[in-house]
Design an enzyme around this catalytic site. Structure first.
Site, PDB file in Angstrom:
ATOM      1  N   GLU A  32       0.807  -1.237   0.000  1.00 44.26           N
ATOM      2  CA  GLU A  32       0.000   0.000   0.000  1.00 44.26           C
ATOM      3  C   GLU A  32       0.838   1.284   0.000  1.00 44.26           C
ATOM      4  OE1 GLU A  32      -2.613  -0.494   3.357  1.00 44.26           O
ATOM      5  OE2 GLU A  32      -3.402  -2.391   2.617  1.00 44.26           O
TER       6      GLU A  32
ATOM      7  N   GLU B  51      -6.015 -11.078  -0.902  1.00 46.45           N
ATOM      8  CA  GLU B  51      -6.813 -10.851   0.322  1.00 46.45           C
ATOM      9  C   GLU B  51      -8.295 -10.853  -0.030  1.00 46.45           C
ATOM     10  OE1 GLU B  51      -5.445  -7.433   2.564  1.00 46.45           O
ATOM     11  OE2 GLU B  51      -3.356  -7.821   2.044  1.00 46.45           O
TER      12      GLU B  51
HETATM   13  O1  9MR Z   1      -7.046  -8.383   8.816  1.00 49.91           O
HETATM   14  C1  9MR Z   1      -6.097  -7.549   9.457  1.00 49.91           C
HETATM   15  C2  9MR Z   1      -6.660  -7.053  10.773  1.00 49.91           C
HETATM   16  O2  9MR Z   1      -6.806  -8.137  11.678  1.00 49.91           O
HETATM   17  C3  9MR Z   1      -5.747  -5.976  11.362  1.00 49.91           C
HETATM   18  O3  9MR Z   1      -6.355  -5.438  12.508  1.00 49.91           O
HETATM   19  C4  9MR Z   1      -5.502  -4.905  10.326  1.00 49.91           C
HETATM   20  C5  9MR Z   1      -4.577  -3.829  10.850  1.00 49.91           C
HETATM   21  O4  9MR Z   1      -4.423  -2.811   9.910  1.00 49.91           O
HETATM   22  O5  9MR Z   1      -4.931  -5.474   9.166  1.00 49.91           O
HETATM   23  C6  9MR Z   1      -5.805  -6.368   8.546  1.00 49.91           C
HETATM   24  O6  9MR Z   1      -5.246  -6.845   7.344  1.00 49.91           O
HETATM   25  C7  9MR Z   1      -5.022  -5.882   6.331  1.00 49.91           C
HETATM   26  C8  9MR Z   1      -3.837  -6.326   5.529  1.00 49.91           C
HETATM   27  O7  9MR Z   1      -2.723  -6.534   6.351  1.00 49.91           O
HETATM   28  C9  9MR Z   1      -3.501  -5.327   4.439  1.00 49.91           C
HETATM   29  N1  9MR Z   1      -4.647  -5.063   3.605  1.00 49.91           N
HETATM   30  C10 9MR Z   1      -5.865  -4.712   4.306  1.00 49.91           C
HETATM   31  C11 9MR Z   1      -6.197  -5.772   5.359  1.00 49.91           C
HETATM   32  C12 9MR Z   1      -7.530  -5.465   6.026  1.00 49.91           C
HETATM   33  O8  9MR Z   1      -7.449  -4.251   6.722  1.00 49.91           O
END
Ligand code: 9MR
Length: 369
Positions: A167, A274
Site C-alpha cells: 500500500e 486478500e
Molecule cells: O485483517 C487484518 C486485521 O486483523 C488488522 O487489525 C488490520 C490492521 O491494519 O490489518 C488487517 O489486514 C489488512 C492487511 O494486512 C492489508 N490489507 C488490508 C487488510 C484489512 O485491513
C-alpha cells in the site's frame, strides 16, 4: 376468584405457547439453512490452476487457526499467509526483539501440509513500529535492511512470495504521509525494500501488494510507480498482489480482467492476495443481516463468476488467497465506513465457511466446475 383463576391461567399459558411457537416459525434461523458438512478439497481441485490460500493466525492475539478450525476445514487450503503476525509491529515490536513464535507456527504448519506460504508484509505504513522510521534517512534505512534480513532471512527458501511493500500509493501518487516516504523524503525506500528482500531470500517471488487496484486510477498509479522506479528491471519485482476486498456489485468482471491484463502485459505475475466479499459494501448504515437463502445464493453467484474468471486467467494468476477462513473471524465484522470499530460487531459473511465452520453455498459453487 380462585375458581376462575385456573382457566385464566391455562388460557394465558396457551396464548404464550401459540405466540412463541408462531414467533419461532416466523423469525429467521440463527444459523444459515445451508451449512455443508461434507465438501471437496478446493486446494486439490484447483491444483492445476493456482494455489488456494487463507489468511491465518499463528497464536498471536490468542488464536491459532490450525487448532481453532476443524482439521478438514484447514486442510482444504494449499497456501497460507499470516493475517497479522509477520507484520513489522508484531514481529519486531522493539528494535532487536523478535517475536517469532506465531510466524513459525504458520510456516511449520503450512509445510507439514505441503502448502506454500505467502509472506505478509515487510514494509508498510501501518502496523509499523515508530522506532523503525525515527531519526535520519540513513538510520531508518539501516533498520529496514536489518528488519528484512532478519525476517525474510529467517524463512529463506520457505516463502513462495513476499509482499515486500504494501500500500505505498494512493489513487493518484505516492503515499507521501507514509513514515517511510517521510523519513526518506522520496519513494526510493521502495527500491531499497525490494533489494533487501532479494538479498535475504533470492528464491522468493517479490510482490508489490495493494487494495483498490481494480480502479483505473490506482491501477495506473501502480503501473507508473513500477515503471518509474524500474522495480521489475532493476529491483527483482515478480508480481502485483491485488488484495480484492470487494463486494457483491463491485468491481465488474471487466475491471478485474483489465487489471489482470495490465500487469500481465508488463511481464508480471498476478496474485489475488486478500479476497473477501463484503455483503454491506462497507456501508455502516445497513442493519445487521442474517445469512438467508437469498444471501447465500447472491454470494455463491458472485464468488462463482469471480472464480470462473480466475480460472480463465490461470496462466496469468499464481495465487488466490481468502483473507480468512470462516465468518466468525474476519476483519469485516468490525470494519465499515472506512473505519475499524474495535468495540462494535456486525456479522459479515465474506468467507467460504460459515460461523459453524461448515462450507457455505459459495464454497460448493466455486468447487463445482
Ligand atoms: O485483517 C487484518 C486485521 O486483523 C488488522 O487489525 C488490520 C490492521 O491494519 O490489518 C488487517 O489486514 C489488512 C492487511 O494486512 C492489508 N490489507 C488490508 C487488510 C484489512 O485491513
Amino acid at each position: 376468584m380462585r375458581k376462575n383463576a385456573r382457566p385464566m391461567y391455562w388460557a394465558t399459558a396457551a396464548l404464550i405457547l401459540v405466540f412463541s411457537f408462531g414467533c419461532d416459525l416466523l423469525s429467521p434461523p440463527k444459523e444459515p439453512a445451508t451449512g455443508f458438512t461434507e465438501f471437496g478439497n478446493i486446494g486439490e481441485l484447483y491444483e492445476s490452476y493456482f494455489p488456494i490460500g487463507a489468511a491465518v493466525s499463528g497464536g498471536e492475539y490468542g488464536t491459532n487457526s490450525f487448532t481453532y478450525y476443524p482439521a478438514n476445514v484447514v486442510s482444504v487450503f494449499s497456501s497460507f499467509v499470516a493475517e497479522n503476525c509477520m507484520k513489522p509491529a508484531l514481529i519486531q515490536p522493539e528494535e532487536g526483539t523478535f517475536e517469532w513464535d506465531a510466524a513459525d507456527v504458520i510456516v511449520d504448519a503450512a509445510e507439514a501440509r505441503g502448502a506454500v506460504v505467502r509472506g505478509h508484509t515487510l514494509v508498510w505504513h501501518s502496523q509499523s513500529p515508530a522506532w523503525m522510521t525515527a531519526g535520519t534517512k540513513e538510520e531508518a534505512r539501516a533498520r529496514m535492511r536489518a528488519h528484512i534480513l532478519a525476517v525474510a532471512g529467517r524463512y529463506t527458501g520457505r516463502i513462495s512470495a513476499w509482499d515486500v511493500v504494501n500500500e505505498a500509493v494512493t489513487d493518484y501518487g505516492y503515499r507521501t504521509d507514509s513514515p517511510w516516504y517521510t523519513v526518506y523524503g522520496d519513494a526510493s525506500y521502495i527500491q531499497d525494500a525490494f533489494d533487501y528482500a532479494y538479498e535475504a531470500d533470492p528464491d522468493a517471488k517479490l510482490f508489490y501488494n495493494d487494495y483498490g487496484v481494480v480502479n483505473a486510477s490506482k491501477r495506473n498509479t501502480i503501473k507508473n510507480m513500477i515503471t518509474e522506479l524500474r522495480l521489475k528491471e532493476d529491483h527483482h519485482l515478480a508480481g502485483v498482489g491485488i488484495q480484492a476486498h470487494w463486494n457483491l456489485n463491485w468491481p465488474s468482471l471487466n475491471e478485474i480482467q483489465a487489471t489482470i491484463d495490465t500487469f500481465s502485459d508488463m511481464g508480471l505475475e498476478v496474485q489475488f492476495t486478500e479476497l473477501d466479499i463484503d455483503v454491506y459494501g462497507g456501508d455502516g448504515s445497513i442493519a445487521e443481516k442474517v445469512l438467508t437463502d437469498d444471501l447465500e445464493e447472491a454470494l455463491a453467484d458472485r464468488y462463482g463468476e469471480i472464480f470462473a474468471l480466475f480460472r480463465q486467467n490461470a496462466e496469468k494468476i499464481t495465487n488466490v488467497t481468502f483473507w480468512g477462513i470462516a465468518d466468525d473471524h474476519t476483519w469485516l465484522n468490525r470494519f465499515w465506513d472506512s473505519t475499524y470499530h474495535n468495540d462494535e460487531f456486525r456479522q459479515n459473511y465474506p468467507m467460504p465457511f460459515n460461523t459453524n465452520h461448515e462450507a457455505k453455498r459459495l464454497y460448493m459453487r466455486i468447487t463445482d466446475f
